[in-house]
Design an enzyme around this catalytic site. Sequence first.
Site, PDB file in Angstrom:
ATOM      1  N   ARG A  76     -33.330  55.250  21.545  1.00  0.00           N
ATOM      2  CA  ARG A  76     -32.526  55.619  20.381  1.00  0.00           C
ATOM      3  C   ARG A  76     -33.200  55.132  19.116  1.00  0.00           C
ATOM      4  NH1 ARG A  76     -26.787  53.560  20.383  1.00  0.00           N
ATOM      5  NH2 ARG A  76     -27.932  51.626  20.596  1.00  0.00           N
ATOM      6  N   SER A 140     -35.324  45.753  25.687  1.00  0.00           N
ATOM      7  CA  SER A 140     -34.467  44.991  26.605  1.00  0.00           C
ATOM      8  C   SER A 140     -35.135  44.725  27.949  1.00  0.00           C
ATOM      9  CB  SER A 140     -33.139  45.723  26.769  1.00  0.00           C
ATOM     10  OG  SER A 140     -32.570  45.856  25.495  1.00  0.00           O
ATOM     11  N   ASP A 194     -31.417  43.232  24.125  1.00  0.00           N
ATOM     12  CA  ASP A 194     -30.068  43.770  23.870  1.00  0.00           C
ATOM     13  C   ASP A 194     -28.984  42.684  23.900  1.00  0.00           C
ATOM     14  OD1 ASP A 194     -30.437  43.476  26.609  1.00  0.00           O
ATOM     15  OD2 ASP A 194     -29.705  45.464  27.165  1.00  0.00           O
TER      16      ASP A 194
HETATM   17  C1  GLC Z   1     -32.799  43.680  32.466  1.00  0.00           C
HETATM   18  C2  GLC Z   1     -33.804  43.141  31.453  1.00  0.00           C
HETATM   19  C3  GLC Z   1     -33.127  42.310  30.388  1.00  0.00           C
HETATM   20  C4  GLC Z   1     -31.985  43.106  29.765  1.00  0.00           C
HETATM   21  C5  GLC Z   1     -31.030  43.574  30.850  1.00  0.00           C
HETATM   22  C6  GLC Z   1     -29.881  44.423  30.284  1.00  0.00           C
HETATM   23  O1  GLC Z   1     -32.275  42.612  33.181  1.00  0.00           O
HETATM   24  O2  GLC Z   1     -34.797  42.385  32.115  1.00  0.00           O
HETATM   25  O3  GLC Z   1     -34.041  41.925  29.388  1.00  0.00           O
HETATM   26  O4  GLC Z   1     -31.314  42.313  28.829  1.00  0.00           O
HETATM   27  O5  GLC Z   1     -31.739  44.362  31.799  1.00  0.00           O
HETATM   28  O6  GLC Z   1     -30.340  45.569  29.644  1.00  0.00           O
END
Ligand code: GLC
Length: 441
Positions: A76, A140, A194
């Site tokens: 996004r 993330s 995130d």
């Molecule tokens: C996975 C990623 C982590 C992220 C999570 C939620 O665990 O390694 O960094 O925060 O997904 O998206």
Amino acid sequence: MKCDAQTREEWSSLESLFSFARMDARNLITCFHEEMKRGLAGESSSLKMLPCFVNRPTGLEEGSFLALDLGGTNLRVLAVELDSRGGANISAVDRFIIPASVMHGRGEELFDFLADGVFLFLEKHGYNLHQHHDLAFTFSFPVEQSALNSGILLNWTKGFTASGVEGKDVVTLLAEALIRKNIKNVSVTALANDTIGTLMTKSYTDASCDMSVILGTGTNACYSENTRRIAKYTGSGDDREMIVNLEWGNFDRIEMNSYDRALDHATRNIGRQRLEKMVSGMYLGELARLIILDMIDRGCLLKKKDRQIFDRGYAITTEHLSRAAGGEDIFAQFGLENVTDYDREAAVRISHIVSKRAARIAGTAIASVITWMDAGLERHHTVAVDGSLFEKYPGFSTNMLNILQELFGDSAGKIALSTAADGSGIGAAIIAAVASGRRRQ
Ligand code: GLC
């Protein structure tokens, strides 16, 4: 069909395989604290405890920021306005689906895809290509940061495998891709997970929010820590707060059952992200599929010829499961007719069994982090939660609250689980604002 007694035995053995009792929860908290301690000290631990070089906002931050959000199969690009009074408004957003070939191809192609997204967004929304813009990058995945605007990808999660990215600074990779696209007016000023964005979004308006949790495709959490307790932090050791990303999806001191092991064995990251594989949206449907196949093979569900419908890995998604938990006929979703009432009820039961364990583990992981911050539960804690499991899966949030209640009794009331929608977009903008120092005086 087997006799009733045999069927009852099948179910009770499945239920006990997926049970997560209060005693298991207490053990998990002890192990969690040990892993957190080791992770903060920089010792080997399944919890990486990554300092994020950012504090919670004051609520006075203001300005317009761009955010780029990569966390799952969607990319996004967003424009976010902060009004310095707790108001945050997404003024434009574009979504791009990341093709599997890009997720699993060369890293350069993935970052070119991101830069293309930024280019299309700027063009579509009439941005002046000569005016400067700050961009916050929500990425993330587990990243070891050395500053707010740089960080090295430790390893991919959630099925990504793009080559040549692990071990590299993802901000540099993005900046290079922007240059390749001739985008010279955008600087990447902040990098965030995130979980961090979600914590920032909630704490922009709620000062008691000191933890956030993602329960979506993946699962993870972050919390506010005192720099003195981050033994591996080499910056000035003064008494400040800094957000730490636990990367709790990788927590591995938790017992796996035969279905968990079969699921893990077929993934691209065997042995990793164990907790995530028991809890998050990417995997719950797959666990249910493995149970359903096993039941078909043992003659306790559907007919043998129905097996092929569920043969393909990940054929059942967590969304299918969530709809089944809400009363929809999961087998009809796959075009199966003449399914018995027993089969339909069995599907609902499987969806409850799998999601109940997931929710209880997630609730216990929250309890672990809260008691790490505040052992006697003396303060009120708002936990910002984002993700479709928490928001949409029938019974999920109730099961999380139940385990908190079992662990803490009335004191569980000190922990408020509060939805924080779109932390990865709005939160990124708040981080960019904190980084730029733009705030109402
Ligand atoms: C996975 C990623 C982590 C992220 C999570 C939620 O665990 O390694 O960094 O925060 O997904 O998206």
